[in-house]
Design a protein around this motif. Structure first.
Motif, PDB file in Angstrom:
ATOM      1  N   HIS A 182      31.375 -35.996 -18.558  1.00 36.63           N
ATOM      2  CA  HIS A 182      30.583 -35.477 -19.738  1.00 36.63           C
ATOM      3  C   HIS A 182      31.550 -35.357 -21.102  1.00 36.63           C
ATOM      4  O   HIS A 182      30.745 -34.965 -22.244  1.00 36.63           O
ATOM      5  CB  HIS A 182      30.306 -34.074 -19.317  1.00 36.63           C
ATOM      6  N   PRO A 221      39.398 -35.066 -12.438  1.00 37.66           N
ATOM      7  CA  PRO A 221      40.055 -33.864 -12.428  1.00 37.66           C
ATOM      8  C   PRO A 221      39.286 -32.984 -11.269  1.00 37.66           C
ATOM      9  O   PRO A 221      38.050 -32.925 -11.450  1.00 37.66           O
ATOM     10  CB  PRO A 221      40.066 -33.434 -13.761  1.00 37.66           C
ATOM     11  N   LEU A 235      38.946 -32.713  -8.515  1.00 40.90           N
ATOM     12  CA  LEU A 235      38.340 -33.378  -7.032  1.00 40.90           C
ATOM     13  C   LEU A 235      39.508 -33.292  -6.087  1.00 40.90           C
ATOM     14  O   LEU A 235      39.106 -33.108  -4.845  1.00 40.90           O
ATOM     15  CB  LEU A 235      37.799 -34.409  -7.320  1.00 40.90           C
ATOM     16  N   SER A 270      27.207 -32.652  -6.751  1.00 41.26           N
ATOM     17  CA  SER A 270      26.291 -32.023  -7.317  1.00 41.26           C
ATOM     18  C   SER A 270      25.340 -32.613  -8.121  1.00 41.26           C
ATOM     19  O   SER A 270      25.682 -33.520  -8.561  1.00 41.26           O
ATOM     20  CB  SER A 270      26.608 -30.996  -8.285  1.00 41.26           C
ATOM     21  N   THR A 326      23.900 -33.031 -11.337  1.00 38.56           N
ATOM     22  CA  THR A 326      24.365 -32.609 -12.655  1.00 38.56           C
ATOM     23  C   THR A 326      23.219 -32.309 -13.502  1.00 38.56           C
ATOM     24  O   THR A 326      23.292 -31.450 -14.597  1.00 38.56           O
ATOM     25  CB  THR A 326      25.518 -33.455 -13.114  1.00 38.56           C
ATOM     26  N   ASN A 344      33.737 -40.902  -9.264  1.00 38.37           N
ATOM     27  CA  ASN A 344      33.176 -39.616  -9.544  1.00 38.37           C
ATOM     28  C   ASN A 344      34.336 -39.033 -10.606  1.00 38.37           C
ATOM     29  O   ASN A 344      35.356 -38.720 -10.298  1.00 38.37           O
ATOM     30  CB  ASN A 344      33.455 -38.546  -8.393  1.00 38.37           C
ATOM     31  N   HIS A 346      28.197 -38.228  -8.290  1.00 38.53           N
ATOM     32  CA  HIS A 346      28.573 -36.797  -8.358  1.00 38.53           C
ATOM     33  C   HIS A 346      28.154 -35.907  -6.900  1.00 38.53           C
ATOM     34  O   HIS A 346      27.122 -36.245  -6.555  1.00 38.53           O
ATOM     35  CB  HIS A 346      27.854 -36.135  -9.295  1.00 38.53           C
TER      36      HIS A 346
HETATM   37  C1  DQA Z   1      31.081 -33.369 -10.328  1.00 42.97           C
HETATM   38  C2  DQA Z   1      30.345 -32.792 -11.278  1.00 42.97           C
HETATM   39  C3  DQA Z   1      30.553 -32.466 -12.696  1.00 42.97           C
HETATM   40  O1  DQA Z   1      30.004 -31.825 -13.836  1.00 42.97           O
HETATM   41  C4  DQA Z   1      32.138 -31.572 -12.429  1.00 42.97           C
HETATM   42  O2  DQA Z   1      32.887 -31.351 -13.556  1.00 42.97           O
HETATM   43  C5  DQA Z   1      32.891 -32.012 -11.406  1.00 42.97           C
HETATM   44  C6  DQA Z   1      32.288 -32.289 -10.285  1.00 42.97           C
HETATM   45  C7  DQA Z   1      30.373 -33.496  -8.816  1.00 42.97           C
HETATM   46  O3  DQA Z   1      30.884 -34.337  -8.292  1.00 42.97           O
HETATM   47  O4  DQA Z   1      29.287 -32.708  -8.551  1.00 42.97           O
HETATM   48  O5  DQA Z   1      34.006 -31.714 -11.504  1.00 42.97           O
HETATM   49  O6  DQA Z   1      31.477 -34.457 -10.764  1.00 42.97           O
END
Ligand code: DQA
Length: 146
Positions: free
Chosen positions: A79, A9, A11, A101, A103, A73, A99
């Motif tokens: 989570h 979601p 993305l 980021s 996390t 991803n 990911h």
């Molecule tokens: C993410 C990190 C997730 O916590 C966040 O909800 C995302 C993007 C990332 O690619 O850094 O939608 O998966």
């Protein structure tokens, strides 16, 4: 070798969504880059994105017997989603969690992953590079285990 890249979601909003965290690349450009890399490696790569948990579960089911491994991803579903975990484990398809980021450097609720403990590996925090690192890591893992 046949791989599947799954994006969860929000993305689809890459390139316009919280660019200070996720960067300015669109999902289409990331998929295009990875597709080129897959071509160079002689790997078949399918790409799928959905904002719906059930659609992601269905796509994982469709991959049974067809795909050697999954790059995922799962966005926020990482989570929260026992259903995605069960789908991946039920399909019995090895996967890498990735990911953009880091996390673990963010809110506490992002530190939990329902996917991580059964993943081949995790890549988190390298922006678009996370996709390439996950792809190369998974490929090396699969080639080693053949
Ligand atoms: C993410 C990190 C997730 O916590 C966040 O909800 C995302 C993007 C990332 O690619 O850094 O939608 O998966």
């Amino acid at each position: 070798m046949h791989l599947l890249l799954i994006n969860g979601p929000n993305l689809n909003l890459l390139g316009q969504r919280e660019t200070s965290i996720y960067g300015s690349n669109t999902l289409a450009s990331i998929e295009g880059e990875l597709q080129r890399e897959a071509d160079e490696e002689g790997v078949q790569l399918d790409c799928f994105q959905s904002n719906f948990e059930g659609a992601l579960v269905d796509r994982i089911h469709q991959a049974i017997g067809k795909v050697d491994a999954i790059l995922i991803n799962a966005g926020a579903y990482t989570h929260t989603s026992v259903a995605l975990r069960d789908a991946l484990l039920g399909a019995g398809i090895p996967y890498v969690e990735l990911h953009l980021s880091n996390t673990f450097a963010r809110e506490q609720f992002r530190h939990n992953s329902f996917l991580a403990d059964r993943a081949v590996g995790i890549v988190s925090g390298f922006g678009v590079m996370s996709y390439h690192l996950a792809f190369q890591g998974l490929l090396a893992h699969l080639r080693q285990s053949k």
